[in-house]
Scaffold this motif. Structure first.
Motif, PDB file in Angstrom:
ATOM      1  N   GLU A   1       5.368  10.251   2.009  1.00  0.00           N
ATOM      2  CA  GLU A   1       4.131  10.107   2.124  1.00  0.00           C
ATOM      3  C   GLU A   1       3.717  10.618   0.585  1.00  0.00           C
ATOM      4  OE1 GLU A   1       1.888  12.383   5.411  1.00  0.00           O
ATOM      5  OE2 GLU A   1       2.630  10.571   6.752  1.00  0.00           O
ATOM      6  N   CYS A   2       4.244  12.018   0.483  1.00  0.00           N
ATOM      7  CA  CYS A   2       4.393  12.893  -0.774  1.00  0.00           C
ATOM      8  C   CYS A   2       4.276  11.385  -1.811  1.00  0.00           C
ATOM      9  CB  CYS A   2       4.773  13.642  -1.178  1.00  0.00           C
ATOM     10  SG  CYS A   2       4.393  14.570  -2.507  1.00  0.00           S
ATOM     11  N   ALA A   3       5.888  11.795  -1.383  1.00  0.00           N
ATOM     12  CA  ALA A   3       6.894  10.156  -2.804  1.00  0.00           C
ATOM     13  C   ALA A   3       5.824   9.149  -2.820  1.00  0.00           C
ATOM     14  CB  ALA A   3       7.796   9.991  -1.933  1.00  0.00           C
ATOM     15  N   ALA A   4       5.256   8.495  -1.662  1.00  0.00           N
ATOM     16  CA  ALA A   4       4.520   7.332  -2.127  1.00  0.00           C
ATOM     17  C   ALA A   4       3.073   7.245  -3.201  1.00  0.00           C
ATOM     18  CB  ALA A   4       4.835   6.937  -0.201  1.00  0.00           C
ATOM     19  N   LYS A   5       2.845   7.902  -2.266  1.00  0.00           N
ATOM     20  CA  LYS A   5       1.296   8.148  -3.448  1.00  0.00           C
ATOM     21  C   LYS A   5       1.767   8.927  -4.492  1.00  0.00           C
ATOM     22  CE  LYS A   5      -2.150  12.075  -3.800  1.00  0.00           C
ATOM     23  NZ  LYS A   5      -1.624  13.570  -4.426  1.00  0.00           N
ATOM     24  N   LEU A   6       2.268   9.528  -5.307  1.00  0.00           N
ATOM     25  CA  LEU A   6       3.391   9.781  -6.782  1.00  0.00           C
ATOM     26  C   LEU A   6       3.629   8.544  -6.994  1.00  0.00           C
ATOM     27  CD1 LEU A   6       4.588  13.093  -6.566  1.00  0.00           C
ATOM     28  CD2 LEU A   6       2.212  12.378  -7.083  1.00  0.00           C
ATOM     29  N   TYR A   7       4.325   7.016  -6.333  1.00  0.00           N
ATOM     30  CA  TYR A   7       4.381   6.348  -7.015  1.00  0.00           C
ATOM     31  C   TYR A   7       3.564   5.423  -7.441  1.00  0.00           C
ATOM     32  CZ  TYR A   7       9.880   6.940  -6.090  1.00  0.00           C
ATOM     33  OH  TYR A   7      10.789   7.618  -6.204  1.00  0.00           O
TER      34      TYR A   7
ATOM     35  N   THR B   1       0.389  -1.328   0.029  1.00  0.00           N
ATOM     36  CA  THR B   1      -0.177   0.132   0.168  1.00  0.00           C
ATOM     37  C   THR B   1       0.464   1.399   0.072  1.00  0.00           C
ATOM     38  OG1 THR B   1      -0.363   0.137   2.966  1.00  0.00           O
ATOM     39  CG2 THR B   1      -1.559  -1.114   1.268  1.00  0.00           C
ATOM     40  N   GLN B   2      -0.149   2.219  -0.347  1.00  0.00           N
ATOM     41  CA  GLN B   2       1.572   3.906   0.088  1.00  0.00           C
ATOM     42  C   GLN B   2       1.429   3.891   1.362  1.00  0.00           C
ATOM     43  OE1 GLN B   2      -1.465   6.747  -1.330  1.00  0.00           O
ATOM     44  NE2 GLN B   2      -0.495   8.205  -0.359  1.00  0.00           N
ATOM     45  N   ALA B   3       1.018   3.609   1.871  1.00  0.00           N
ATOM     46  CA  ALA B   3       1.706   3.548   3.917  1.00  0.00           C
ATOM     47  C   ALA B   3       2.674   2.444   4.015  1.00  0.00           C
ATOM     48  CB  ALA B   3       0.509   3.255   4.327  1.00  0.00           C
ATOM     49  N   ASP B   4       2.840   1.388   2.956  1.00  0.00           N
ATOM     50  CA  ASP B   4       3.878   0.657   3.332  1.00  0.00           C
ATOM     51  C   ASP B   4       4.718   1.329   2.706  1.00  0.00           C
ATOM     52  OD1 ASP B   4       1.782  -1.440   4.666  1.00  0.00           O
ATOM     53  OD2 ASP B   4       1.873  -2.044   2.724  1.00  0.00           O
ATOM     54  N   LEU B   5       4.750   1.650   1.380  1.00  0.00           N
ATOM     55  CA  LEU B   5       5.654   1.930   1.021  1.00  0.00           C
ATOM     56  C   LEU B   5       6.505   3.014   1.774  1.00  0.00           C
ATOM     57  CD1 LEU B   5       7.429   2.307  -1.606  1.00  0.00           C
ATOM     58  CD2 LEU B   5       5.803   3.888  -2.984  1.00  0.00           C
ATOM     59  N   SER B   6       5.874   4.357   2.033  1.00  0.00           N
ATOM     60  CA  SER B   6       5.673   5.798   3.310  1.00  0.00           C
ATOM     61  C   SER B   6       6.736   5.054   4.051  1.00  0.00           C
ATOM     62  CB  SER B   6       5.044   6.248   3.618  1.00  0.00           C
ATOM     63  OG  SER B   6       5.335   7.045   4.010  1.00  0.00           O
ATOM     64  N   LYS B   7       6.094   4.289   4.799  1.00  0.00           N
ATOM     65  CA  LYS B   7       7.234   3.516   6.044  1.00  0.00           C
ATOM     66  C   LYS B   7       8.499   3.197   5.262  1.00  0.00           C
ATOM     67  CE  LYS B   7       7.347   0.546  10.255  1.00  0.00           C
ATOM     68  NZ  LYS B   7       7.688   0.774   9.823  1.00  0.00           N
ATOM     69  N   SER B   8       8.647   2.315   4.602  1.00  0.00           N
ATOM     70  CA  SER B   8       9.911   1.820   4.135  1.00  0.00           C
ATOM     71  C   SER B   8      10.720   2.493   3.178  1.00  0.00           C
ATOM     72  CB  SER B   8       9.416   0.345   2.331  1.00  0.00           C
ATOM     73  OG  SER B   8      10.909   0.290   1.589  1.00  0.00           O
ATOM     74  N   LEU B   9      10.359   3.957   2.826  1.00  0.00           N
ATOM     75  CA  LEU B   9      11.039   5.576   3.088  1.00  0.00           C
ATOM     76  C   LEU B   9      11.930   5.738   3.372  1.00  0.00           C
ATOM     77  CD1 LEU B   9       8.621   7.144  -0.666  1.00  0.00           C
ATOM     78  CD2 LEU B   9      10.929   5.674  -0.679  1.00  0.00           C
ATOM     79  N   GLN B  10      10.862   5.876   4.729  1.00  0.00           N
ATOM     80  CA  GLN B  10      11.599   5.940   5.674  1.00  0.00           C
ATOM     81  C   GLN B  10      12.295   5.251   6.604  1.00  0.00           C
ATOM     82  OE1 GLN B  10       8.782   8.278   8.610  1.00  0.00           O
ATOM     83  NE2 GLN B  10       6.872   8.385   6.145  1.00  0.00           N
ATOM     84  N   ASP B  11      12.024   4.276   6.620  1.00  0.00           N
ATOM     85  CA  ASP B  11      13.242   3.187   6.651  1.00  0.00           C
ATOM     86  C   ASP B  11      14.566   3.095   6.520  1.00  0.00           C
ATOM     87  OD1 ASP B  11      11.403   2.547   9.337  1.00  0.00           O
ATOM     88  OD2 ASP B  11      10.411   0.298   7.788  1.00  0.00           O
ATOM     89  N   LYS B  12      14.662   3.594   5.623  1.00  0.00           N
ATOM     90  CA  LYS B  12      15.495   3.662   4.926  1.00  0.00           C
ATOM     91  C   LYS B  12      16.395   4.914   4.095  1.00  0.00           C
ATOM     92  CE  LYS B  12      13.845  -0.375   1.478  1.00  0.00           C
ATOM     93  NZ  LYS B  12      14.534  -1.048   1.300  1.00  0.00           N
ATOM     94  N   GLY B  13      15.715   5.575   5.162  1.00  0.00           N
ATOM     95  CA  GLY B  13      16.897   7.094   5.504  1.00  0.00           C
ATOM     96  C   GLY B  13      15.911   8.453   4.927  1.00  0.00           C
ATOM     97  N   LEU B  14      14.734   8.641   4.351  1.00  0.00           N
ATOM     98  CA  LEU B  14      14.139   9.657   4.563  1.00  0.00           C
ATOM     99  C   LEU B  14      13.282   9.792   5.508  1.00  0.00           C
ATOM    100  CD1 LEU B  14      13.038  11.598   1.455  1.00  0.00           C
ATOM    101  CD2 LEU B  14      10.619  10.124   1.073  1.00  0.00           C
ATOM    102  N   GLN B  15      14.607  11.267   6.311  1.00  0.00           N
ATOM    103  CA  GLN B  15      14.033  11.420   6.767  1.00  0.00           C
ATOM    104  C   GLN B  15      12.481  12.081   7.740  1.00  0.00           C
ATOM    105  OE1 GLN B  15      15.930  11.170  10.034  1.00  0.00           O
ATOM    106  NE2 GLN B  15      17.329  10.130   9.064  1.00  0.00           N
TER     107      GLN B  15
END
Length: 110
Positions: free
Chosen positions: A51-57, A31-45
């Protein structure tokens, strides 16, 4: 003979369709929430940027397989091919398009 072949095809098609790969069906959708969390876990502070990036992806239409590659850890320790980003060509093209939108839309909000 022709009727027999048509009848055999009509019977065989549903059975062949049932023989597909069920691993994608058994794996929960990213989901978008999963992707947002993953982006944060990988260093997007910044959570809002993630959230915006995940939404667009997700809106760009990247396949579930592509989203799994993005959230997975396979490329955390090895170099990704810059032409495919570890995804199909279609998903890589969509990811590049989304990245352009992230720069213009998400970073502009900051």
């Amino acid at each position: 003979m022709r009727i027999f072949l048509i009848a055999a095809a009509a019977v065989a098609l549903p059975m062949l369709a049932a023989c597909g790969n069920d691993t994608d069906a058994a794996t929960p959708a990213i989901t978008q929430a999963d992707l947002s969390k993953s982006l944060q876990d990988k260093g997007l502070q910044d959570p809002k940027l993630a959230e915006c990036a995940a939404k667009l992806y997700v809106e760009q239409g990247i396949s579930q397989e592509g989203l799994r590659k993005m959230t997975g850890s396979e490329y955390d320790t090895k170099v990704v091919d810059p032409t495919t980003l570890g995804m199909s060509k279609e998903d890589a093209d969509k990811a590049r398009q989304a990245t352009g939108k992230i720069v213009s839309e998400c970073l502009a909000q900051r």
